[in-house]
Design a protein around this motif. Structure first.
Motif, PDB file in Angstrom:
ATOM      1  N   ASP A 111       0.858  -1.186   0.000  1.00 47.24           N
ATOM      2  CA  ASP A 111       0.000   0.000   0.000  1.00 47.24           C
ATOM      3  C   ASP A 111       0.888   1.226   0.000  1.00 47.24           C
ATOM      4  O   ASP A 111       1.945   1.240   0.648  1.00 47.24           O
ATOM      5  N   TRP A 112       0.448   2.276  -0.710  1.00 45.04           N
ATOM      6  CA  TRP A 112       1.192   3.543  -0.724  1.00 45.04           C
ATOM      7  C   TRP A 112       0.235   4.653  -0.372  1.00 45.04           C
ATOM      8  O   TRP A 112      -0.873   4.750  -0.921  1.00 45.04           O
ATOM      9  N   ASP A 113       0.658   5.508   0.564  1.00 42.68           N
ATOM     10  CA  ASP A 113      -0.120   6.653   1.024  1.00 42.68           C
ATOM     11  C   ASP A 113       0.706   7.906   0.787  1.00 42.68           C
ATOM     12  O   ASP A 113       1.711   8.132   1.465  1.00 42.68           O
ATOM     13  N   ALA A 114       0.289   8.732  -0.174  1.00 41.66           N
ATOM     14  CA  ALA A 114       1.043   9.946  -0.519  1.00 41.66           C
ATOM     15  C   ALA A 114       1.044  10.952   0.620  1.00 41.66           C
ATOM     16  O   ALA A 114       2.034  11.644   0.849  1.00 41.66           O
ATOM     17  N   LYS A 115      -0.067  11.055   1.349  1.00 42.12           N
ATOM     18  CA  LYS A 115      -0.160  12.025   2.441  1.00 42.12           C
ATOM     19  C   LYS A 115       0.867  11.740   3.526  1.00 42.12           C
ATOM     20  O   LYS A 115       1.465  12.654   4.076  1.00 42.12           O
ATOM     21  N   ILE A 119       5.134   3.530   2.262  1.00 45.72           N
ATOM     22  CA  ILE A 119       4.701   2.288   1.650  1.00 45.72           C
ATOM     23  C   ILE A 119       4.654   1.256   2.776  1.00 45.72           C
ATOM     24  O   ILE A 119       5.530   1.231   3.645  1.00 45.72           O
ATOM     25  N   THR A 120       3.592   0.449   2.793  1.00 42.93           N
ATOM     26  CA  THR A 120       3.399  -0.507   3.877  1.00 42.93           C
ATOM     27  C   THR A 120       2.877  -1.832   3.332  1.00 42.93           C
ATOM     28  O   THR A 120       2.301  -1.884   2.246  1.00 42.93           O
ATOM     29  N   ALA A 141       7.983   1.799   5.144  1.00 42.53           N
ATOM     30  CA  ALA A 141       9.187   2.385   4.571  1.00 42.53           C
ATOM     31  C   ALA A 141       8.840   3.673   3.843  1.00 42.53           C
ATOM     32  O   ALA A 141       7.694   3.878   3.428  1.00 42.53           O
ATOM     33  N   ASP A 142       9.849   4.532   3.681  1.00 37.28           N
ATOM     34  CA  ASP A 142       9.669   5.678   2.799  1.00 37.28           C
ATOM     35  C   ASP A 142       9.883   5.197   1.366  1.00 37.28           C
ATOM     36  O   ASP A 142      10.391   4.093   1.144  1.00 37.28           O
TER      37      ASP A 142
END
Length: 182
Positions: A111-115, A119-120, A141-142
């Motif tokens: 999963d990636w969350d821009a806010k 990334i998880t 992680a970043d």
């Protein structure tokens, strides 16, 4: 005797489940932003767009991540993905790899969350940086893979172990650009 062949298009996974996309794009590009800054550029062989659900299903995904200055961070590849543009996030699955010049992360979903700039995953991960290899389950992680935290059942092989107390302490202090090893 003359025979004729008729080709019937294969239904998409959504069509088979009763959903029909509003649009289908081939060789699609999505530029994802947060607070007006480009955070990621996603390329997909095929993109099935469901506008009412703020949902796009991507097939054969490639994503380039960027930092606040617009500099390239890393590249992600995956078999499939689900994009939520309004939520500034996406999920990818199937042979997921995130890589840059020094690091490589492999897992089955991400999963990636821009806010949050994270990334998880909860899945098994294999993370390699130079000669170091760490595996486990769950990860944060970043997008540059500089700060990686594996959450449980962590195992690994680390070759570059600090040999002094001063070297260990230096890991906690922020590095200047000139101190970052190339």
């Amino acid at each position: 005797m003359i025979g004729a062949c008729e080709q019937t298009p294969k239904p998409t996974p959504q069509q088979a489940a009763g959903k029909v996309p509003d649009s289908i794009l081939e060789h699609a590009t999505i530029i994802m932003t947060s607070a007006g800054l480009k955070r990621a550029v996603m390329l997909a062989d095929t993109l099935y767009i469901f506008e009412k659900e703020d949902s796009s299903t991507a097939i054969a995904v490639k994503v380039d991540f960027y930092n606040d200055s617009g500099q390239f961070q890393s590249t992600l590849t995956a078999n499939r993905g689900l994009v939520r543009q309004k939520g500034e996030a996406f999920t990818v699955w199937g042979d997921v790899v995130v890589a840059n010049d020094t690091s490589r992360l492999e897992t089955q979903s991400l999963d990636w969350d821009a806010k949050r700039g994270l990334i998880t995953t909860n899945d098994f991960v294999k993370f390699q940086r130079r000669d170091d290899l760490i595996t486990g389950y769950g990860m944060e992680a970043d997008s540059k893979l500089e700060n990686v935290r594996i959450l449980r059942d962590v195992k690994g092989r680390i070759s570059d172990v600090p040999q002094s107390e001063e070297a260990i302490d230096s890991l906690d202090s922020p590095r200047k650009e000139s101190q970052v090893p190339k």
